[in-house]
Write a protein that holds these residues in place. Structure first.
Motif, mmCIF file in Angstrom:
data_model
loop_
_atom_site.group_PDB
_atom_site.id
_atom_site.type_symbol
_atom_site.label_atom_id
_atom_site.label_comp_id
_atom_site.label_asym_id
_atom_site.label_seq_id
_atom_site.Cartn_x
_atom_site.Cartn_y
_atom_site.Cartn_z
ATOM 1 N N ASP A 169 -18.161 -29.015 3.640
ATOM 2 C CA ASP A 169 -17.407 -28.428 4.748
ATOM 3 C C ASP A 169 -17.754 -26.957 4.947
ATOM 4 O O ASP A 169 -17.880 -26.484 6.083
ATOM 5 N N LEU A 170 -17.913 -26.241 3.857
ATOM 6 C CA LEU A 170 -18.252 -24.821 3.944
ATOM 7 C C LEU A 170 -19.646 -24.643 4.543
ATOM 8 O O LEU A 170 -19.856 -23.756 5.388
ATOM 9 N N TYR A 171 -20.583 -25.484 4.128
ATOM 10 C CA TYR A 171 -21.953 -25.373 4.655
ATOM 11 C C TYR A 171 -21.991 -25.658 6.156
ATOM 12 O O TYR A 171 -22.599 -24.900 6.920
ATOM 13 N N LEU A 172 -21.348 -26.721 6.568
ATOM 14 C CA LEU A 172 -21.355 -27.072 7.994
ATOM 15 C C LEU A 172 -20.668 -25.991 8.834
ATOM 16 O O LEU A 172 -21.100 -25.681 9.947
ATOM 17 N N THR A 175 -22.998 -22.685 8.850
ATOM 18 C CA THR A 175 -24.253 -22.843 9.603
ATOM 19 C C THR A 175 -24.034 -23.375 11.007
ATOM 20 O O THR A 175 -24.985 -23.478 11.782
ATOM 21 N N GLU A 176 -22.789 -23.731 11.324
ATOM 22 C CA GLU A 176 -22.437 -24.262 12.654
ATOM 23 C C GLU A 176 -23.312 -25.463 13.020
ATOM 24 O O GLU A 176 -23.849 -25.570 14.113
ATOM 25 N N GLN A 177 -23.439 -26.370 12.047
ATOM 26 C CA GLN A 177 -24.223 -27.587 12.233
ATOM 27 C C GLN A 177 -23.355 -28.816 12.000
ATOM 28 O O GLN A 177 -22.317 -28.746 11.337
ATOM 29 N N ILE A 182 -28.472 -31.789 11.607
ATOM 30 C CA ILE A 182 -29.344 -31.714 10.430
ATOM 31 C C ILE A 182 -30.402 -32.806 10.468
ATOM 32 O O ILE A 182 -31.590 -32.550 10.223
ATOM 33 N N ILE A 183 -30.001 -34.023 10.788
ATOM 34 C CA ILE A 183 -30.958 -35.125 10.868
ATOM 35 C C ILE A 183 -32.013 -34.835 11.933
ATOM 36 O O ILE A 183 -33.215 -35.086 11.736
#
Length: 282
Positions: A169-172, A175-177, A182-183
């Motif tokens: 959750d923190l990464y998304l 990075t606003e992704q 990502i895929i």
């Protein structure tokens, strides 16, 4: 006067020197394995040559060390550089980035030299030449220890559950992704290796998290097991590259656990190359 280039998949460091550094620049990475000659030519003509105008002489020597500069590609890369810089063949040296790393961290001593950046590589160096090399195989088939391999390990972990949900959750959020973004970046856009390696920036910002420390250590352990142990030599190891530098304490810890002493860790080899040409003189 010498122009020295150290080129990885992500960026190229350039130094213009005559005894000491006259000027320094950065361009995007140049890799003849992944880029067409026209793309490399465009990078040189738009990102470097405008800054060199009026700064060089016809006696310029060019030393280009680059990832992807394999023996089979060196002649073509040398011809391209000769054409772009209008230099005779005899004033151009082209070699792989692994030799640059070995010259930078081992000097004239025997040792194991490694690159841990966007990609990964290693060799046994006898003080003059590379005498053994475990094939890195690139980011799809190998490159253990690299930023790209770390990114793959991380993204697999956040979506398959081996890393805690709060990390995902923190990464998304940071990075606003989304998963779909990502895929798409990995499978539908060029230079997926650079994108995967960019994940290391997030890991570096949060490396106080124990689960991310272990992720980095596991990545380095894979590198030692698959690339260094096959040499069956207990030589000291030197590293260059952004990943080695960013996670140096964890890298040293993994090496010591595997029975290897670390002699040197540098973010960039180019200062060591400058020393080779103007201090050591050989």
């Amino acid at each position: 006067m010498r122009l020295i280039a150290d080129s990885g998949s992500t960026k190229t460091d350039w130094l213009l020197a005559e005894g000491s550094v006259l000027s320094a620049w950065k361009t995007q990475g140049i890799n003849p394995c992944h880029q067409q000659p026209a793309t490399i030519r465009h990078i040189l003509q738009t990102e470097l040559l405008p800054f060199l105008k009026g700064k060089t002489t016809p006696e310029l020597w060019l030393s280009f060390y680059g990832s992807g500069c394999t023996a089979g590609l060196v002649p073509d890369m040398k011809a391209l550089l000769a054409d772009v810089f209008h230099l005779p063949d005899g004033q151009i040296e082209v070699a792989g980035d692994l030799l640059a790393a070995a010259r930078a961290v081992c000097g004239h001593e025997e040792g194991i030299a490694c690159i841990l950046g966007t990609g990964a590589n290693s060799c046994v160096y006898d003080g003059q030449n590379i005498v053994n090399n475990t094939p890195p195989l690139g980011y799809i088939l190998g490159d253990e220890g690299s930023g790209a391999a770390l990114g793959k390990r991380f993204l697999n972990g956040i979506f398959k559950g081996s890393l805690p949900p709060f990390v995902r959750d923190l990464y998304l959020k940071e990075t606003e992704q989304s998963y779909e973004d990502i895929i798409h970046r990995v499978y539908s856009e060029p230079l997926a290796n650079r994108y995967l390696a960019s994940v290391a920036l997030f890991i570096g910002r949060h490396q106080d998290e124990k689960c991310l420390q272990q992720l980095v250590k596991d990545n380095f352990s894979d590198f030692i097991r698959r690339n260094i142990q096959p040499y069956k030599q207990r030589l000291s190891i030197g590293f260059v590259g952004s990943i080695a530098h960013a996670f140096a304490p964890l890298l040293i810890e993994v090496c010591h656990e595997s029975g290897y002493e670390v002699s040197r860790i540098e973010k960039r080899p180019i200062e060591g190359l400058l020393q080779r040409y103007y201090v050591d003189g050989r």
